[in-house]
Design an enzyme around this catalytic site. Sequence first.
Site, PDB file in Angstrom:
ATOM      1  N   SER A 217      35.144  44.542 175.255  1.00 52.39           N
ATOM      2  CA  SER A 217      35.268  45.503 174.157  1.00 52.39           C
ATOM      3  C   SER A 217      36.657  45.443 173.522  1.00 52.39           C
ATOM      4  CB  SER A 217      34.931  46.900 174.679  1.00 52.39           C
ATOM      5  OG  SER A 217      34.751  47.811 173.626  1.00 52.39           O
ATOM      6  N   ASP A 367      23.767  46.626 170.190  1.00 50.25           N
ATOM      7  CA  ASP A 367      24.967  47.362 170.603  1.00 50.25           C
ATOM      8  C   ASP A 367      25.199  48.495 169.603  1.00 50.25           C
ATOM      9  OD1 ASP A 367      27.592  48.261 171.091  1.00 50.25           O
ATOM     10  OD2 ASP A 367      28.257  46.301 171.771  1.00 50.25           O
ATOM     11  N   HIS A 396      26.114  48.211 174.763  1.00 52.78           N
ATOM     12  CA  HIS A 396      27.560  48.022 174.855  1.00 52.78           C
ATOM     13  C   HIS A 396      27.971  48.010 176.319  1.00 52.78           C
ATOM     14  CE1 HIS A 396      31.549  47.869 173.091  1.00 52.78           C
ATOM     15  NE2 HIS A 396      31.958  48.763 173.985  1.00 52.78           N
TER      16      HIS A 396
END
Length: 478
Positions: A217, A367, A396
């Site tokens: 991320s 996501d 995610h």
Amino acid sequence: MDPTLSLSNQINLTKSLLIVICCFLIYHLILIITQRWTKIKITFPDKPSRLANGETVKGVITRCCESLENGFRASWWLPNGHAQTIYSATADFSKDDQITYHRQLLRVPDGGTIGLDIYPSLSTILPSDAPVILINHGLTGGSHESYVRNMVVWLTKPVSEGGFGGRAGVVNFRGCASTPLTSPHLYSTGSTIDLHTSVLYLSTLFPSASMFGVGFSLGAAVMTRYLGEQGDRCKLKAGVVLCCPLDMRVVTYGLDSPHPLTRLYSLSMSHKILRSIVPHLIPSSPLSHPTSHLHIHLPEIMSLTRSVRRRATLKASKMLELVACTVGGGSDLFPFETLDGFLSWSCPGNWIGAIKRPTLAISALDDPIVSSACLPYKAIRQSTHFVLATISQGGHLGWFEGPLFGKDKHERWHIKPTIEFLKGIQDISDSTTYKTDSDTLEIRRVGDWTWVGDVGWLVLDEIDEEGWTAPKEDGILT
């Protein structure tokens, strides 16, 4: 009122409700079945560069990454991106992948402190050429996060057991995971100094080891930018970036959507930033000093902690504007006048064309945080070393593929392509002369400080992680 008519209306309403529920379940069952068998799409560079053995990064993936060919089969009980994302953030992973880190604190010239968590510890003897993997966590996270621990365990397992046989170093960015905040600025997707210092530090400890990078991320964004900034000089042989927000503007403004679940993610992200920064706003903190760029925003930030109503309507873009735009790095560019200016500058997608090390990006099209709209396919095709694998499912930082019960319940698919890809590059390093000018470091000692070029660090007292209480895992965006 006719009771017979009332009963008839109730029966009709019940029938209609059952029909709607059945249609909803049938629709999602079809969706689950079709998505579970969707192949993974891979976007390669149109004109890739040759690696040391004459292969391209496409050749490595075709030869080594069987899991990308086989595809991802999401757990039937986590059928979409929202389910995978929320489960990843809220499930109990405390009994999974229990490891004890060796914490090394590094003081850097700007006054900041980096918390480098190493596993296995420095006292554990591995072969001198055992690979070293730098891992970047997500927003306000750290080495304690379940997705990080899971990756660390597999990267350090012996090759004979399906692992990578390496040593992992998790870079806890300043202020994260109980790392002391000693600088007047934090970290962001535009700041790579914490990662760069950690890479050089571990390079001095393990000069014969090949080095690799893995990012999650926000940490994936830092890793992508770092690979681009370093280009041909990069000490890392390859990188894997998972759920990377390659276009920061699309991701940030997308989180401002009024959709209820998107609103939840934005709110969660905002609260994570707020909770992570407030403990560091004591009078003696460098962030609270009148010379800090954040000082002007302190009244507003503190008011957020006291107002439930304001916190309930908080948006991610607002917290980024208050914090990241002002103290998201030590560059002279700070503070940024506008959020858009900061997002443009810190966008990792700008660096894809400059990357000169094999890099595999893996993203889920469902996501809900890093949406498919932020994937710059054109820039990827114009690059020389960057490859993108897009999967229809995974959410995610999810990619759960295990059963509902049992020891494999929390099995995560993305471990497989990560290890396969890194092994493929490691094989090239072992079988060919894969050295560059950056492999020879000119190390200078000045008092207690160590310098490599203009990058320096001071090793603080070592802290054994035994007994260290990790921050509680909470929130959605990690």
